[in-house]
Design an enzyme around this catalytic site. Structure first.
Site, mmCIF file in Angstrom:
data_model
loop_
_atom_site.group_PDB
_atom_site.id
_atom_site.type_symbol
_atom_site.label_atom_id
_atom_site.label_comp_id
_atom_site.label_asym_id
_atom_site.label_seq_id
_atom_site.Cartn_x
_atom_site.Cartn_y
_atom_site.Cartn_z
ATOM 1 N N LEU A 1 0.852 -1.185 0.000
ATOM 2 C CA LEU A 1 0.000 0.000 0.000
ATOM 3 C C LEU A 1 0.889 1.236 0.000
ATOM 4 C CD1 LEU A 1 -3.121 0.137 0.347
ATOM 5 C CD2 LEU A 1 -2.738 0.496 2.778
ATOM 6 N N HIS A 2 0.774 2.065 -1.023
ATOM 7 C CA HIS A 2 1.614 3.274 -0.994
ATOM 8 C C HIS A 2 1.109 4.416 -1.863
ATOM 9 C CE1 HIS A 2 2.973 1.603 -4.785
ATOM 10 N NE2 HIS A 2 3.423 2.798 -5.080
ATOM 11 N N ARG A 3 0.104 4.151 -2.735
ATOM 12 C CA ARG A 3 -0.330 5.220 -3.657
ATOM 13 C C ARG A 3 -0.887 6.412 -2.896
ATOM 14 N NH1 ARG A 3 0.946 4.212 -9.005
ATOM 15 N NH2 ARG A 3 0.833 1.982 -9.267
#
Ligand code: UD1
Length: 362
Positions: free
Chosen positions: A202-204
């Site tokens: 998860l990083h957007r």
């Protein structure tokens, strides 16, 4: 023939690695490697050079983090100096990060030809910084190398000259195939057995910079944790945002948190997972080849082939949907999938051949 190759952020490293290997077969090509320094931590950058056997960069621009304009601008200032000194015949950029657009723009303004590897992907979501980077980079490029037929169609719709578009397959998969042959002790180290756990990435910014969406995802994980152990090698951006929104202790009690992982360990943990939950682009492609069920925690994807042919499904970020789809997949045995055309480990060879043959005839 001199080609400057650009990398900046983590997902670029797997894309450039097979090209750097391929150039070695062509003594007539002088390959210069530029690292913009967009990513700079040991575990976000250096470990990938080691794992993927990428040569030491000829230049490291050391730009680091910053606002989009600031980061892109700094890269442009520094990269222009390199281009003026090296006078390359071609600048090759990969993917959709700020380093990609910055270096393509510098090259185009200096009348240096631009090659874009992974052209034509479109999410249709103009709020994603990556979408802006993709569209502008493609417009500036002379060679547009695509991973799928749908990407080529997107480019034609935007008025790109079909002669510039080359469907070559997927360099990420070239790297994946090599990486899978390497040994990893990660399952042993984490004391886990194949199919006994899930992997989260998860990083957007569109997900993690939004308090409500991030909180929904953390809530969903809170339900899933009673069904399966979830491993999360946390991205620095997400760590920062979880801390800012006061969600860090909640996620700590929900998933097994790890530092960002080196490439070979990561693909092994993914290959053996029962389920992958992600907002990454590359992981949608890797799970497609590995046959691991993948739930994309976004509302759209620029990689529709991972849904039509692969194991990917779009679920968004609502707690109910993530939980329902995950539970369904956890009770499924296998998932039908096929290998997208030309995702065969030979994309880099095709790219270098096209570039080289073209230069010989012009
Ligand atoms: C960038 C790309 C994204 C890609 C992702 C992979 C853009 C617009 N985005 O997002 O498309 O999927 O890389 O990781 O180019 N940080 C560190 N150490 C590092 C790098 C970053 O701590 O080595 C932290 C910094 O606090 C920084 C934040 O992470 O502010 C975000 O980094 P940034 O380069 O802005 O973009 P990513 O979110 O990593």
């Amino acid at each position: 023939m001199k080609i400057i190759n650009v990398v900046g952020a983590r997902p670029n490293f797997m894309k450039i690695a097979p090209l750097m290997q391929e150039y070695k077969k062509h003594p007539e090509i002088m390959a210069v490697l530029v690292h913009t320094g967009q990513h700079y931590d040991m575990n976000m950058s250096e470990s990938f050079f080691r794992d993927l056997e990428i040569p030491e960069p000829d230049y490291n621009l050391g730009v680091g983090s910053g606002q989009h304009g600031e980061q892109t601008g700094k890269i442009m200032i520094e990269f222009e100096k390199v281009c003026l000194k090296e006078k390359p015949d071609l600048v090759l950029v990969v993917g959709d990060v700020n380093s990609t657009i910055a270096c393509a723009l510098v090259a185009a303004k200096l009348h240096i030809k631009v090659a874009h590897v992974e052209a034509g992907l479109r999410s249709g979501n103009w709020k994603m910084p990556e979408e802006v980077n993709r569209v502008v980079t493609d417009r500036l490029s002379d060679y547009l190398f695509t991973t799928s037929e749908d990407a080529g169609k997107n480019l034609i719709k935007e008025g790109i000259d079909p002669e510039k578009i080359h469907f070559v397959g997927n360099v990420m998969i070239d790297t994946l195939m090599i990486g899978l042959e390497k040994k990893s002790m990660i399952l042993k180290k984490l004391k886990i057995r194949p199919r006994d756990y899930a992997v989260l990435t998860l990083h957007r910014p569109e997900t993690v910079d939004d308090r409500e969406k991030l909180s929904d995802v953390v809530d969903a994980l809170g339900v899933l944790k009673d069904r399966i152990r979830i491993f999360y090698a946390m991205h620095p951006r997400t760590k920062k945002m979880l801390a800012k929104f006061g969600l860090l202790s909640r996620i700590e009690s929900t998933v097994v948190l790890l530092e960002p992982m080196p490439y070979v360990d990561f693909i092994h943990i993914v290959k053996n997972a029962k389920l992958v939950l992600t907002d990454s682009g590359g992981l949608q492609e890797e799970t497609t080849i590995l046959g691991v069920p993948c739930l994309t925690l976004r509302n759209e994807t620029e990689r529709p082939i991972t849904i039509t042919e692969g194991t990917n499904r779009i679920v968004g970020t609502s707690k109910e949907k993530i939980v329902a789809e995950s539970m369904r997949l956890l009770s499924e045995d296998t998932r039908e999938h096929s290998r997208p055309e030309l995702w065969d480990g030979m994309a880099a060879g095709r790219i270098v051949e096209i570039i080289y043959n073209d230069r010989k005839t012009t």
